[in-house]
Motif scaffolding. Structure first.
Motif, short mmCIF file in Angstrom:
data_model
loop_
_atom_site.label_atom_id
_atom_site.label_comp_id
_atom_site.label_asym_id
_atom_site.label_seq_id
_atom_site.Cartn_x
_atom_site.Cartn_y
_atom_site.Cartn_z
N LEU A 1 8.75 -14.50 75.68
CA LEU A 1 8.99 -14.76 74.26
C LEU A 1 9.41 -16.21 74.12
O LEU A 1 10.34 -16.65 74.79
CB LEU A 1 10.09 -13.84 73.71
CG LEU A 1 9.79 -12.34 73.73
CD1 LEU A 1 10.93 -11.57 73.06
CD2 LEU A 1 8.47 -12.03 73.03
N THR A 2 8.72 -16.97 73.27
CA THR A 2 8.94 -18.40 73.21
C THR A 2 9.00 -18.90 71.76
O THR A 2 8.67 -18.17 70.82
CB THR A 2 7.83 -19.14 73.98
OG1 THR A 2 8.08 -20.55 73.95
CG2 THR A 2 6.47 -18.87 73.35
N SER A 3 9.41 -20.15 71.60
CA SER A 3 9.45 -20.80 70.30
C SER A 3 8.36 -21.86 70.22
O SER A 3 7.76 -22.22 71.24
CB SER A 3 10.82 -21.46 70.08
OG SER A 3 11.86 -20.51 70.15
N PHE A 4 8.14 -22.41 69.03
CA PHE A 4 7.09 -23.41 68.84
C PHE A 4 7.36 -24.69 69.63
O PHE A 4 6.44 -25.43 69.95
CB PHE A 4 6.95 -23.76 67.36
CG PHE A 4 6.11 -22.79 66.59
CD1 PHE A 4 4.76 -22.65 66.85
CD2 PHE A 4 6.67 -22.01 65.60
CE1 PHE A 4 3.97 -21.76 66.14
CE2 PHE A 4 5.90 -21.11 64.88
CZ PHE A 4 4.54 -20.99 65.15
N ALA B 1 2.27 -12.90 82.41
CA ALA B 1 1.09 -12.15 81.96
C ALA B 1 0.86 -12.24 80.46
O ALA B 1 -0.21 -11.88 79.99
CB ALA B 1 1.23 -10.69 82.35
N GLY B 2 1.86 -12.70 79.71
CA GLY B 2 1.69 -12.77 78.27
C GLY B 2 2.70 -13.67 77.60
O GLY B 2 3.76 -13.97 78.16
N PHE B 3 2.35 -14.11 76.39
CA PHE B 3 3.20 -15.01 75.61
C PHE B 3 3.15 -14.61 74.14
O PHE B 3 2.06 -14.47 73.57
CB PHE B 3 2.72 -16.46 75.74
CG PHE B 3 2.81 -16.99 77.14
CD1 PHE B 3 3.91 -17.72 77.55
CD2 PHE B 3 1.80 -16.74 78.05
CE1 PHE B 3 4.01 -18.19 78.84
CE2 PHE B 3 1.88 -17.20 79.35
CZ PHE B 3 3.00 -17.93 79.74
N LEU B 4 4.33 -14.43 73.57
CA LEU B 4 4.43 -14.14 72.13
C LEU B 4 5.55 -14.99 71.55
O LEU B 4 6.49 -15.38 72.25
CB LEU B 4 4.78 -12.66 71.89
CG LEU B 4 3.72 -11.60 72.21
CD1 LEU B 4 4.30 -10.21 71.92
CD2 LEU B 4 2.44 -11.82 71.42
N LEU B 5 5.45 -15.26 70.25
CA LEU B 5 6.53 -15.95 69.56
C LEU B 5 7.74 -15.03 69.41
O LEU B 5 7.60 -13.82 69.29
CB LEU B 5 6.07 -16.38 68.17
CG LEU B 5 5.17 -17.62 68.10
CD1 LEU B 5 4.67 -17.80 66.67
CD2 LEU B 5 5.91 -18.86 68.57
N LYS B 6 8.92 -15.63 69.41
CA LYS B 6 10.14 -14.85 69.23
C LYS B 6 10.19 -14.19 67.86
O LYS B 6 10.92 -13.24 67.65
CB LYS B 6 11.37 -15.75 69.42
CG LYS B 6 11.55 -16.21 70.85
CD LYS B 6 12.75 -17.13 70.99
CE LYS B 6 12.92 -17.57 72.43
NZ LYS B 6 14.02 -18.56 72.58
N THR B 7 9.39 -14.71 66.93
CA THR B 7 9.36 -14.14 65.58
C THR B 7 8.33 -13.02 65.44
O THR B 7 8.13 -12.49 64.34
CB THR B 7 9.04 -15.24 64.55
OG1 THR B 7 7.82 -15.91 64.93
CG2 THR B 7 10.17 -16.27 64.49
N THR B 8 7.67 -12.64 66.53
CA THR B 8 6.67 -11.57 66.48
C THR B 8 7.30 -10.27 65.98
O THR B 8 8.41 -9.92 66.34
CB THR B 8 6.09 -11.33 67.89
OG1 THR B 8 5.45 -12.52 68.33
CG2 THR B 8 5.07 -10.20 67.87
N GLU B 9 6.58 -9.56 65.12
CA GLU B 9 7.10 -8.32 64.55
C GLU B 9 7.03 -7.18 65.56
O GLU B 9 6.45 -7.31 66.65
CB GLU B 9 6.31 -7.96 63.29
CG GLU B 9 6.50 -8.99 62.17
CD GLU B 9 5.77 -8.59 60.90
OE1 GLU B 9 5.03 -7.58 60.91
OE2 GLU B 9 5.92 -9.32 59.90
N ALA B 10 7.64 -6.07 65.21
CA ALA B 10 7.82 -4.96 66.14
C ALA B 10 6.51 -4.42 66.71
O ALA B 10 6.37 -4.27 67.93
CB ALA B 10 8.60 -3.84 65.46
N ALA B 11 5.56 -4.10 65.86
CA ALA B 11 4.33 -3.45 66.33
C ALA B 11 3.57 -4.29 67.35
O ALA B 11 3.16 -3.77 68.40
CB ALA B 11 3.43 -3.09 65.14
N PRO B 12 3.34 -5.60 67.09
CA PRO B 12 2.63 -6.41 68.09
C PRO B 12 3.40 -6.55 69.40
O PRO B 12 2.81 -6.59 70.47
CB PRO B 12 2.48 -7.78 67.41
CG PRO B 12 2.60 -7.50 65.95
CD PRO B 12 3.55 -6.36 65.84
N LEU B 13 4.74 -6.61 69.33
CA LEU B 13 5.54 -6.72 70.54
C LEU B 13 5.43 -5.44 71.38
O LEU B 13 5.21 -5.50 72.60
CB LEU B 13 7.00 -6.99 70.19
CG LEU B 13 7.98 -7.04 71.37
CD1 LEU B 13 7.56 -8.10 72.38
CD2 LEU B 13 9.39 -7.29 70.87
#
Length: 200
Positions: free
Chosen positions: A68-71, A86-98
């Motif tokens: 989980l990362t920031s811009f 294995a993966g990268f998402l923004l810390k602001t990602t909503e529940a379902a995508p996470l």
């Protein structure tokens, strides 16, 4: 508070949370002791940062890592890609995508949020030591190139299977072969390398 929020969010989606850690060293120790399927990793932590913790966890074969990362963390994302995340998402990602990302990574797939990794992936591709394509690219079969192109585009194994008309186990076999031939640390790394490969 952030960890507690993540725990509640994941558990609400049916994900079993087996442990937490306040810093990188604790994350490495807990991962080794608890053997989770997926570690959700922050990059900025006191002491050992998330990149080093990711490298140690992946190298030991303990778990897959979802970052989980920031811009403003492109430099750390680049390191985490090389460390085998294995993966990268923004810390602001909503529940379902996470929740979906955790499940997909546990199933052996990769998850890339293009808003997070576009610049970092370009740096990996541009920095790879190769004249035109990475060593091993020429040895890819035509089917493996099709699978790699789909990985580059962010397709899941299930989507690749449907798109190419092959079985899911066959896709997984192709992915393993592609990683070995390219010398890629992870599916994420292969996607980065694929961005400048001469497919056409």
């Amino acid at each position: 508070m952030i960890r507690e929020g993540l725990r509640i969010l994941l558990e609400s989606g049916g994900i079993r949370v087996v442990g937490e850690a306040a810093d990188g060293a604790s994350a490495v120790r807990n991962a080794a002791a608890l053997r989770p399927d997926v570690v959700v990793m922050d990059l900025r932590m006191p002491g050992m940062n998330g990149v080093e913790a990711t490298e140690r966890i992946v190298r030991a074969g303990v778990a897959e890592v979802l970052v989980l990362t920031s811009f403003d963390e492109d430099d750390l994302v680049l390191g985490a890609i090389r460390a085998g995340a294995a993966g990268f998402l923004l810390k602001t990602t909503e529940a379902a995508p996470l929740i979906d990302a955790v499940r997909r990574i546990a199933a052996g797939e990769g998850v890339l949020d293009p808003r997070v990794t576009r610049r970092a992936l370009a740096e990996v591709a541009n920095g790879a030591p190769r004249p035109e394509a990475p060593p091993g690219f020429a040895s890819l079969t035509e089917r493996e190139r099709d699978v790699l192109a789909a990985i580059r585009d962010g397709s899941s194994n299930a989507r690749i299977a449907a798109r190419l008309g092959i079985s899911l186990p066959t896709v997984k076999t192709h992915v393993s072969s592609i990683l070995a031939k390219l010398g890629a640390e992870s599916r994420t790394h292969a996607a980065a390398l694929a961005r400048t490969m001469p497919f056409d």
